[in-house]
Design an enzyme around this catalytic site. Structure first.
Site, mmCIF file in Angstrom:
data_model
loop_
_atom_site.group_PDB
_atom_site.id
_atom_site.type_symbol
_atom_site.label_atom_id
_atom_site.label_comp_id
_atom_site.label_asym_id
_atom_site.label_seq_id
_atom_site.Cartn_x
_atom_site.Cartn_y
_atom_site.Cartn_z
ATOM 1 N N ASP A 75 0.842 -1.204 0.000
ATOM 2 C CA ASP A 75 0.000 0.000 0.000
ATOM 3 C C ASP A 75 0.877 1.253 0.000
ATOM 4 O OD1 ASP A 75 0.923 -0.352 2.596
ATOM 5 O OD2 ASP A 75 -1.053 -0.510 3.504
ATOM 6 N N ASN A 144 -7.779 -0.530 14.157
ATOM 7 C CA ASN A 144 -9.188 -0.724 13.796
ATOM 8 C C ASN A 144 -9.406 -2.026 13.023
ATOM 9 O OD1 ASN A 144 -7.997 -0.151 11.388
ATOM 10 N ND2 ASN A 144 -9.401 1.485 10.786
ATOM 11 N N HIS A 146 -7.748 -2.936 10.239
ATOM 12 C CA HIS A 146 -7.481 -2.902 8.788
ATOM 13 C C HIS A 146 -6.257 -3.755 8.441
ATOM 14 C CE1 HIS A 146 -4.829 1.020 9.102
ATOM 15 N NE2 HIS A 146 -4.107 -0.047 9.321
HETATM 16 C C1 F6R Z 1 1.248 -0.447 6.215
HETATM 17 C C2 F6R Z 1 -0.012 -1.196 6.332
HETATM 18 C C3 F6R Z 1 -0.877 -0.985 7.522
HETATM 19 C C4 F6R Z 1 -0.137 -1.379 8.803
HETATM 20 C C5 F6R Z 1 -1.034 -1.269 10.027
HETATM 21 C C6 F6R Z 1 -0.277 -1.596 11.301
HETATM 22 O O1 F6R Z 1 1.902 -0.755 5.011
HETATM 23 O O2 F6R Z 1 -0.354 -1.935 5.463
HETATM 24 O O3 F6R Z 1 -2.046 -1.744 7.382
HETATM 25 O O4 F6R Z 1 0.320 -2.689 8.653
HETATM 26 O O5 F6R Z 1 -1.558 0.009 10.138
HETATM 27 O O6 F6R Z 1 0.735 -0.656 11.477
HETATM 28 P P1 F6R Z 1 1.852 -0.874 12.586
HETATM 29 O O7 F6R Z 1 2.567 -2.103 12.225
HETATM 30 O O8 F6R Z 1 2.724 0.343 12.462
HETATM 31 O O9 F6R Z 1 1.144 -0.973 13.879
#
Ligand code: F6R
Length: 244
Positions: A75, A144, A146
């Site tokens: 992403d 959340n 995602h």
């Molecule tokens: C980033 C991505 C996001 C993160 C998620 C968790 O490329 O795809 O979905 O994986 O927001 O972020 P962290 O690992 O920083 O808690």
């Protein structure tokens, strides 16, 4: 008449007592998988969760053949310049592409400044049609629920798309202090992710406890996008409840 069903068994969970252990186990898992075939398409999330794993992969790069490795970026923040230190591009260049010696020809990712966003998504979708499916996909879970920028919603999108970002995403440490106003993000869709042969989800920290408890309820819902991983036959969660 043949019938095809998704495997509804839930994901394999490896509970780790420290983040160091999580990083070690996950990096070995990835190296073993990459070593099992001559060429791999490796999909890489960014963010805090995989950073230590990527650092270990860089330390162990003698065991990874860069010629046999193609990376695809999961992403990207839309409208954030690619060379901005908060971009996913910058992160991957820093932690994966340069340390592992991945050549330009072996790397594909959304261009954050693409003018024609539909054409940009088509470019990535066409790439996956021609070169997919992903062999191994490293994800992270948002507070959340995602995955990538597939945000909680009434329905999820299967393929590459431009997503309207949730407040959770906009408050992510990566972007919050960037000084650039971001509203959207490019992301692979949930079908692209679920078509990966293997998925790993590294998760650590007390702030992820609540969302992980929801995930472990195994109720598959578009309001908790990571729950769709329960439809996949080969997901490994590396989970450490602690922050270190
Ligand atoms: C980033 C991505 C996001 C993160 C998620 C968790 O490329 O795809 O979905 O994986 O927001 O972020 P962290 O690992 O920083 O808690």
């Amino acid at each position: 008449m043949a019938k095809t069903n998704y495997n509804l068994s839930f994901m394999l969970i490896t509970r780790c007592s420290s983040v160091a252990e999580l990083n070690e186990l996950a990096s070995e898992y990835i190296i073993k998988d990459l070593s099992s075939r001559p060429r791999s398409l490796f999909c890489t999330a960014t963010g805090n969760s995989p950073t230590g794993i990527y650092q270990l992969l860089a330390d162990k790069k003698d065991r990874i053949d860069p010629q046999g490795l193609s990376l695809i970026k999961l992403d990207e923040w839309y409208n954030l310049p690619m060379d901005h230190p908060a971009s996913c591009e910058y992160y991957l260049q820093q932690y994966m592409i340069r340390p592992l010696g991945v050549s330009d020809g072996n790397y594909t990712g959304f261009n954050s400044l693409a003018k024609d966003t539909a054409a940009e998504c088509k470019r990535i979708n066409d790439f996956l049609t021609a070169n997919g499916p992903i062999d191994i996909c490293v994800l992270g879970i948002g507070l959340n629920g995602h995955i990538g920028f597939n945000e909680p919603a009434d329905y999820l999108q299967p393929h590459a798309h431009l997503a309207t970002l949730s407040d959770t995403s906009l408050n992510h440490t990566m972007i919050k202090s960037s000084g650039v106003e971001v509203k959207y993000g490019f992301t692979l869709g949930v079908a692209d992710i679920l078509q990966s042969k293997k998925i790993i989800l590294p998760v650590f920290g007390k702030n992820k406890k609540e969302i992980m408890e929801q995930l472990f309820e195994a109720k598959i819902s578009s309001q908790l996008p990571a729950s769709v991983l329960g439809l996949h036959p080969d997901v490994t969660v590396f989970y450490c409840e602690n922050d270190s």
